[in-house]
Design a protein around this motif. Structure first.
Motif, PDB file in Angstrom:
ATOM      1  N   LEU A  13     -49.158  47.443   2.169  1.00  9.86           N
ATOM      2  CA  LEU A  13     -48.175  47.089   3.205  1.00  9.86           C
ATOM      3  C   LEU A  13     -48.967  47.498   4.581  1.00  9.86           C
ATOM      4  CD1 LEU A  13     -44.539  47.600   2.030  1.00  9.86           C
ATOM      5  CD2 LEU A  13     -45.828  45.432   2.547  1.00  9.86           C
ATOM      6  N   SER A  14     -49.990  47.115   4.938  1.00  6.05           N
ATOM      7  CA  SER A  14     -50.737  47.144   6.337  1.00  6.05           C
ATOM      8  C   SER A  14     -50.545  46.221   7.319  1.00  6.05           C
ATOM      9  CB  SER A  14     -52.228  47.076   6.184  1.00  6.05           C
ATOM     10  OG  SER A  14     -52.704  45.937   5.833  1.00  6.05           O
ATOM     11  N   ILE A  73     -39.510  56.485   0.618  1.00  4.37           N
ATOM     12  CA  ILE A  73     -39.044  56.944   1.829  1.00  4.37           C
ATOM     13  C   ILE A  73     -40.264  56.705   3.004  1.00  4.37           C
ATOM     14  CG2 ILE A  73     -38.035  58.677   3.544  1.00  4.37           C
ATOM     15  CD1 ILE A  73     -36.160  59.639   1.369  1.00  4.37           C
ATOM     16  N   ASP A  74     -40.980  57.287   2.502  1.00  8.28           N
ATOM     17  CA  ASP A  74     -42.483  57.406   3.479  1.00  8.28           C
ATOM     18  C   ASP A  74     -42.767  55.791   3.604  1.00  8.28           C
ATOM     19  OD1 ASP A  74     -43.090  57.057   0.738  1.00  8.28           O
ATOM     20  OD2 ASP A  74     -45.012  58.201   0.762  1.00  8.28           O
ATOM     21  N   VAL A 134     -30.565  61.262   6.620  1.00  3.01           N
ATOM     22  CA  VAL A 134     -31.515  61.778   7.317  1.00  3.01           C
ATOM     23  C   VAL A 134     -32.515  60.643   7.307  1.00  3.01           C
ATOM     24  CG1 VAL A 134     -33.655  63.234   7.244  1.00  3.01           C
ATOM     25  CG2 VAL A 134     -31.085  64.276   6.575  1.00  3.01           C
ATOM     26  N   HIS A 135     -32.735  59.938   6.202  1.00  4.18           N
ATOM     27  CA  HIS A 135     -33.421  58.893   6.054  1.00  4.18           C
ATOM     28  C   HIS A 135     -32.960  57.632   7.257  1.00  4.18           C
ATOM     29  CE1 HIS A 135     -35.320  55.276   3.569  1.00  4.18           C
ATOM     30  NE2 HIS A 135     -35.871  55.385   4.942  1.00  4.18           N
ATOM     31  N   GLY A 136     -31.796  57.476   7.211  1.00  7.91           N
ATOM     32  CA  GLY A 136     -31.244  56.530   8.150  1.00  7.91           C
ATOM     33  C   GLY A 136     -31.520  56.789   9.527  1.00  7.91           C
ATOM     34  N   GLU A 137     -31.122  58.175   9.994  1.00 10.61           N
ATOM     35  CA  GLU A 137     -31.312  58.691  11.197  1.00 10.61           C
ATOM     36  C   GLU A 137     -32.898  58.350  11.797  1.00 10.61           C
ATOM     37  OE1 GLU A 137     -30.184  59.840  14.877  1.00 10.61           O
ATOM     38  OE2 GLU A 137     -28.808  59.535  12.961  1.00 10.61           O
ATOM     39  N   VAL A 138     -33.775  58.645  10.990  1.00 12.33           N
ATOM     40  CA  VAL A 138     -35.219  58.355  11.229  1.00 12.33           C
ATOM     41  C   VAL A 138     -35.465  57.086  11.701  1.00 12.33           C
ATOM     42  CG1 VAL A 138     -37.696  58.495  10.590  1.00 12.33           C
ATOM     43  CG2 VAL A 138     -36.101  60.369   9.993  1.00 12.33           C
ATOM     44  N   LEU A 139     -34.878  56.135  10.833  1.00 13.97           N
ATOM     45  CA  LEU A 139     -35.028  54.613  10.975  1.00 13.97           C
ATOM     46  C   LEU A 139     -34.277  54.242  12.285  1.00 13.97           C
ATOM     47  CD1 LEU A 139     -34.236  53.519   7.238  1.00 13.97           C
ATOM     48  CD2 LEU A 139     -36.579  53.579   8.643  1.00 13.97           C
ATOM     49  N   LYS A 140     -33.168  54.757  12.494  1.00  8.41           N
ATOM     50  CA  LYS A 140     -32.474  54.287  13.780  1.00  8.41           C
ATOM     51  C   LYS A 140     -33.185  54.656  14.712  1.00  8.41           C
ATOM     52  CE  LYS A 140     -27.746  54.781  12.058  1.00  8.41           C
ATOM     53  NZ  LYS A 140     -26.370  55.297  12.034  1.00  8.41           N
ATOM     54  N   ARG A 141     -33.902  55.974  14.885  1.00  5.03           N
ATOM     55  CA  ARG A 141     -34.692  56.427  16.017  1.00  5.03           C
ATOM     56  C   ARG A 141     -35.919  55.613  16.398  1.00  5.03           C
ATOM     57  NH1 ARG A 141     -33.445  61.442  18.029  1.00  5.03           N
ATOM     58  NH2 ARG A 141     -31.825  62.574  16.993  1.00  5.03           N
TER      59      ARG A 141
END
Length: 223
Positions: free
Chosen positions: A59-60, A83-84, A109-116
């Motif tokens: 997935l590049s 997650i990575d 936590v995963h969701g917060e990273v994606l939101k940011r």
């Protein structure tokens, strides 16, 4: 692929249960969908729904462009378990300039990273648990859509003291702080009803408002 209106073209990355169900739902609604996964068998399964299903091992940014993902108005990344990879792919899709990016998350936590990063985050398992829980709590709740800021749209089966009364008599906007936006009767949906519309047993209404106010309305509907 021929050039599409981005608003009508959707991308789905990751064809697990969630991604595959999403592809089927979109294509059955007449939408064009680009679907990709590294698993050839999963890609083969969705080719009966879309002609644009591709096996992508890496997935590049280049691989995503080759599938035409940058032409989509909305792309949903359904690879929450890795997650990575989820975070990297979300970053790449946003970089491609896709206007609406939705990403599946498996934790807060995963969701917060994606939101940011700028993605809209969904928690499929948690959302389904909430949906089932609401159906157990409110026996007349048929379905709902959660919006931002604690607002929901709910479909509710009419019963109790509502039957035989008109919209004007109920005055739900003043009494409950919610609005009736549609009335369903005999398999037809009416969004241009008048305040004189009188409810019958078997009707279904769609209401919009704050969660606590709709909860109050439903509780009193059952009393």
């Amino acid at each position: 692929m021929k050039k599409q209106d981005p608003s009508t073209l959707y991308g789905v990355i990751g064809l697990g249960r969630f991604g595959t169900a999403l592809v089927k739902t979109l294509t059955e609604a007449g939408k064009e969908v680009i679907a990709i996964d590294k698993n050839e068998e999963k890609v083969r399964e969705v080719r009966s729904y879309t002609d644009y299903a591709f096996v992508v091992d890496n997935l590049s940014e280049t691989a995503l462009k080759e599938t035409g993902m940058q032409n989509c108005g909305t792309v949903t990344i359904c690879i929450g378990e890795q997650i990575d990879m989820s975070i990297l792919t979300t970053m790449l899709v946003i970089k491609l300039g896709v206007p609406n990016v939705i990403a599946k998350a498996t934790s807060e936590v995963h969701g917060e990273v994606l939101k940011r990063m700028g993605a809209t985050v969904v928690y499929p398992e948690a959302d389904m648990a909430v949906r089932i829980g609401r159906r157990l709590i409110f026996g007349n709740l048929l379905d709902y859509v959660a919006l931002a800021d604690g607002v929901e749209v709910r479909r509710i089966a009419v019963g109790g003291h509502v039957v035989g009364r008109s919209i004007q008599e109920l005055d739900v906007r003043r009494v409950y702080g919610i609005n009736i936006i549609a009335v369903e009767r005999d398999g037809r949906t009416d969004v241009e009803f008048t305040a004189n519309y009188r409810f019958s047993q078997g009707d279904t209404i769609a209401v919009i408002g704050k969660i606590d106010k709709i909860d109050r309305f439903e509780k009193e509907l059952q009393d």
